[in-house]
Design a protein around this motif. Sequence first.
Motif, PDB file in Angstrom:
ATOM      1  N   SER A   1      -2.024   7.107  -3.196  1.00 21.03           N
ATOM      2  CA  SER A   1      -2.261   6.948  -4.626  1.00 21.03           C
ATOM      3  C   SER A   1      -1.526   7.988  -5.476  1.00 21.03           C
ATOM      4  CB  SER A   1      -3.758   7.024  -4.921  1.00 21.03           C
ATOM      5  OG  SER A   1      -4.291   8.298  -4.554  1.00 21.03           O
TER       6      SER A   1
ATOM      7  N   GLY B   1      -9.298  -3.454  -1.588  1.00 20.86           N
ATOM      8  CA  GLY B   1      -9.242  -2.005  -1.524  1.00 20.86           C
ATOM      9  C   GLY B   1      -9.891  -1.418  -0.288  1.00 20.86           C
TER      10      GLY B   1
ATOM     11  N   ALA C   1       1.542   6.169  -6.764  1.00 22.30           N
ATOM     12  CA  ALA C   1       1.114   4.805  -7.110  1.00 22.30           C
ATOM     13  C   ALA C   1       2.258   3.897  -7.590  1.00 22.30           C
ATOM     14  CB  ALA C   1       0.008   4.861  -8.158  1.00 22.30           C
TER      15      ALA C   1
ATOM     16  N   ALA D   1       0.834  -1.201   0.000  1.00 23.88           N
ATOM     17  CA  ALA D   1       0.000   0.000   0.000  1.00 23.88           C
ATOM     18  C   ALA D   1       0.873   1.258   0.000  1.00 23.88           C
ATOM     19  CB  ALA D   1      -0.915  -0.003   1.223  1.00 23.88           C
TER      20      ALA D   1
ATOM     21  N   VAL E   1      -3.369   3.004  -2.662  1.00 21.55           N
ATOM     22  CA  VAL E   1      -3.048   1.846  -3.504  1.00 21.55           C
ATOM     23  C   VAL E   1      -3.328   0.589  -2.683  1.00 21.55           C
ATOM     24  CG1 VAL E   1      -1.180   0.565  -4.608  1.00 21.55           C
ATOM     25  CG2 VAL E   1      -1.346   3.047  -4.916  1.00 21.55           C
ATOM     26  N   PRO E   2      -4.215  -0.306  -3.167  1.00 25.72           N
ATOM     27  CA  PRO E   2      -4.640  -1.449  -2.344  1.00 25.72           C
ATOM     28  C   PRO E   2      -3.543  -2.493  -2.182  1.00 25.72           C
ATOM     29  CG  PRO E   2      -5.605  -1.606  -4.518  1.00 25.72           C
ATOM     30  CD  PRO E   2      -4.922  -0.274  -4.456  1.00 25.72           C
TER      31      PRO E   2
ATOM     32  N   GLU F   1      -5.053  -4.489  -9.317  1.00 29.58           N
ATOM     33  CA  GLU F   1      -4.647  -4.512 -10.722  1.00 29.58           C
ATOM     34  C   GLU F   1      -3.991  -5.838 -11.087  1.00 29.58           C
ATOM     35  OE1 GLU F   1      -2.297  -1.070 -11.511  1.00 29.58           O
ATOM     36  OE2 GLU F   1      -3.990   0.323 -11.251  1.00 29.58           O
TER      37      GLU F   1
ATOM     38  N   SER G   1       5.589  -9.063  -1.484  1.00 31.74           N
ATOM     39  CA  SER G   1       4.427  -9.418  -2.302  1.00 31.74           C
ATOM     40  C   SER G   1       4.221 -10.934  -2.332  1.00 31.74           C
ATOM     41  CB  SER G   1       4.614  -8.904  -3.734  1.00 31.74           C
ATOM     42  OG  SER G   1       4.727  -7.502  -3.753  1.00 31.74           O
TER      43      SER G   1
ATOM     44  N   GLY H   1       3.896   1.669  -4.977  1.00 29.76           N
ATOM     45  CA  GLY H   1       3.148   0.586  -4.356  1.00 29.76           C
ATOM     46  C   GLY H   1       2.973  -0.588  -5.300  1.00 29.76           C
TER      47      GLY H   1
ATOM     48  N   ASN I   1      -0.171  -2.626  -6.567  1.00 28.79           N
ATOM     49  CA  ASN I   1      -1.630  -2.577  -6.578  1.00 28.79           C
ATOM     50  C   ASN I   1      -2.202  -3.985  -6.720  1.00 28.79           C
ATOM     51  OD1 ASN I   1      -4.409  -2.258  -7.389  1.00 28.79           O
ATOM     52  ND2 ASN I   1      -3.946  -0.117  -7.833  1.00 28.79           N
TER      53      ASN I   1
ATOM     54  N   CYS J   1      -6.086  -8.067  -2.290  1.00 33.03           N
ATOM     55  CA  CYS J   1      -7.255  -8.383  -3.113  1.00 33.03           C
ATOM     56  C   CYS J   1      -7.441  -9.894  -3.117  1.00 33.03           C
ATOM     57  CB  CYS J   1      -7.074  -7.870  -4.537  1.00 33.03           C
ATOM     58  SG  CYS J   1      -8.557  -8.035  -5.565  1.00 33.03           S
TER      59      CYS J   1
END
Length: 383
Positions: free
Chosen positions: A189, A241, A192, A186, A247-248, A200, A291, A195, A197, A251
């Motif tokens: 934004s 989000g 962005a 995160a 920026v998430p 996306e 990640s 981060g 996302n 997900c």
Amino acid sequence: MSSSRDLLEALVAFDTTSRESNLQLIEFVRDYLARFEVPCELIYNDERSKANLFATIGPADQPGIVLSGHTDVVPVDGQPWTVAPFKLTERDGKLYGRGSADMKGYIACVLALVPSLVKASLRLPVHIALSYDEEVGCLGVRSLLKALEQRPVKPMLCIIGEPTELKPVLGHKGKLAMRCDIHGEACHSAYAPLGVNAIEYAAELIGELGRIGHRLKAPEHHDTRFDPPFSTVQTGVISGGKALNIVPADCRFDFEIRALPSQDPGLVAQELQTYAEQQVLPRMRAVSDQSEIRFSELSAYPGLATDAHSEAAELIAAFSGSGEFGTVAFGTEGGLFDAAGIATVVCGPGSMDQGHKPDEFVSLEQLNGCDEMLQRMLLSISR
């Protein structure tokens, strides 16, 4: 209370939505069978909040016929019912109530047959198998089948009474339901690119899933006995989000593969996982080494493809009065019985066109037809 209509009224009155216990219904069936001196075995889940039931009438040392049905039903929440869902309502030759078609109507017919089974001189046994949590992944029947594996004599045939309008069904697709969790990084934004996302990257994976599904539509993968004639892939749930200006970092999406019996749905999941590991994750970790992309199985059951020239097909043709065999788009516990070495067919009263909908119903004509089918079965296995 031994007519199928009266028994259905009793069964519908039990709220056996999958999130609830089915024990009251199971205990009702146990007590009903006890009236005819038919013992039964209850196979509980770990919490003892739900149970399968298995009973045998006739010579247990011979291979016999399993009459199998699931006791759970889908929720009625938010559906515009015009009748009380857990009270049987008769109107214009139709019996309304949750589970009337899927599939308490069949269970009622099986129980209505019990007095005749007990009186008959059977050369083969009839087994009654009732399971829990079919609607959430065919969960309960697995422990029932595990118990059957310990028995010295295996049944020769299983009739799953899902609603097919009493038309014999020899095949259905298998299903694999999966969850994918994406964890990124995160940030504000406005920055962005700093981060990762997760939404996306989830979208990229969902797009790849769509491309895999498109390839499965190619004619060389078709089996025209099924509708649609190819394996299907779809994403059903996605969440992620916190706010538009963040920026998430996380997900999640759930997807399913409904595969032809000849195809392994696990290969689709493996292809997507390989794409995630080789194409997506390296780009995510180039920005943040924290990640992750994780896949987990939600539920699965195998497809069913009983040979149209098998003894099982011949028997259901004789019982149902129809030698025209079909397939269905929905799944059943049949693939699990078949995988356990018990030849399986699907044939029951009602239509899945009414299943899972408000004002679900089974017609009296279908219920009576199922009674007649089971009587023909009884005659064929009596001395």
